[in-house]
Design a protein around this motif. Structure first.
Motif, short mmCIF file in Angstrom:
data_model
loop_
_atom_site.label_atom_id
_atom_site.label_comp_id
_atom_site.label_asym_id
_atom_site.label_seq_id
_atom_site.Cartn_x
_atom_site.Cartn_y
_atom_site.Cartn_z
N LEU A 193 44.76 -39.25 45.98
CA LEU A 193 45.02 -38.73 47.33
C LEU A 193 46.21 -39.40 48.00
O LEU A 193 46.54 -40.54 47.70
N HIS B 267 48.65 -35.47 30.90
CA HIS B 267 49.48 -34.96 31.98
C HIS B 267 49.93 -33.55 31.64
O HIS B 267 50.01 -33.18 30.45
N SER C 114 38.32 -37.66 42.75
CA SER C 114 39.51 -38.06 43.52
C SER C 114 39.33 -39.46 44.09
O SER C 114 38.19 -39.95 44.24
N GLU D 138 47.10 -39.74 38.12
CA GLU D 138 46.70 -38.35 38.36
C GLU D 138 46.96 -37.55 37.09
O GLU D 138 48.10 -37.43 36.63
N THR E 89 42.50 -36.50 40.93
CA THR E 89 43.50 -36.38 41.98
C THR E 89 43.60 -37.70 42.72
O THR E 89 42.58 -38.25 43.17
N SER F 103 36.05 -32.44 38.63
CA SER F 103 37.10 -33.14 39.37
C SER F 103 36.57 -34.40 40.03
O SER F 103 35.38 -34.49 40.34
N ASP G 64 44.51 -35.05 33.79
CA ASP G 64 43.21 -34.62 33.26
C ASP G 64 42.70 -35.68 32.29
O ASP G 64 43.47 -36.24 31.51
N LYS H 72 39.61 -33.39 36.19
CA LYS H 72 40.90 -33.50 36.85
C LYS H 72 40.82 -34.61 37.90
O LYS H 72 40.00 -34.54 38.83
#
Lengths: 126, 111
Positions: free
Chosen positions: B111, B41, B11, B85, B109, B9, B87, B107
């Motif tokens: 924020l 997505h 972010s 956002e 993300t 992951s 994968d 992944k």
């Protein structure tokens, strides 16, 4: 419209066989390599098998080697995957994907996939 | 045939830049300039974002860029947007019998 449409998925018992098909349209099918890529539920992408434009170059993931056979019929704009001796771990959504092509390799296979179908689900369970 | 290694992951905040790494071996990433990146997505088919390490297909935003050094490739997304956002997967050509090997996926993300 460029399109790939998979078919042939379903529920099958372990040890049995299944044949997937992929119908291509909207591009010159016999100019490009084609591939099968799968995705188990909730998991990542896994390349399964690929075939060059003239079937001269064929490859398989170790996980399916000896059990799966890829083929193509350029006259019918179709790609196939014969799956034998199916296992529970073969359960996945199977995507057909077009190779973007390259001059880097002599087979023109790049391992990059610019057109994807929507996938056909294969479930292996007793 | 081992999968390429990606962080699970990453972010970032809107407007920031992020980089996703993809580490392979001298048999795949290190041998060929044939690394590609995909955005997926939920519930959708993957979308090609980068091919041949740094080339963008028509229609892909120039906020996406790729590079490679040795056995490691990278995808950079600048000016992060909410719709980024998803994968992300890398993939490399690995020879005439292993035409493709994917990374485990990252992944992203926002924020």
């Amino acid at each position: 419209e460029v399109q790939l449409v998979e078919s042939g998925g379903g529920l099958v018992q372990p040890g049995r066989s299944l044949r997937l098909s992929c119908a291509a349209s909207g591009f010159t099918f016999d100019d490009y390599a084609m591939h099968w890529v799968r995705q188990a539920p909730g998991k990542g992408l896994e390349w399964v098998s690929g075939i060059s434009w003239n079937s001269g170059s064929i490859g398989y993931a170790d996980s399916v080697k000896g059990r799966f056979t890829i083929s193509r019929d350029n006259a019918k704009n179709s790609l196939y995957l014969q799956m034998n001796s199916l296992r529970a771990e073969d359960t996945a959504l199977y995507y057909c994907a077009k190779d973007i092509g390259t001059t880097v390799t002599t087979s023109h296979v790049s391992g990059a996939f610019d057109i994807w179908g929507q996938g056909t689900m294969v479930t292996v369970s007793s | 045939q081992s999968a390429l290694t990606q962080p699970a992951s990453v972010s970032g905040s809107p407007g920031q830049s992020i980089t996703i790494s993809c580490t392979g071996t001298s048999s795949d990433v290190g041998s060929y300039n044939l690394v590609s990146w995909y955005q997926q997505h939920p519930g959708k088919a993957p979308k090609l974002m980068i091919y041949e390490v740094s080339k963008r297909p028509s229609g892909v935003s120039n906020r996406f860029s790729g590079s490679k050094s040795g056995n490691t490739a990278s995808l950079t997304i600048s000016g992060l947007q909410a719709e980024d956002e998803a994968d992300y997967y890398c993939c490399s050509y690995a020879g005439s019998s292993t035409l493709g090997v994917f990374g485990g996926g990252t992944k992203l993300t926002v924020l």
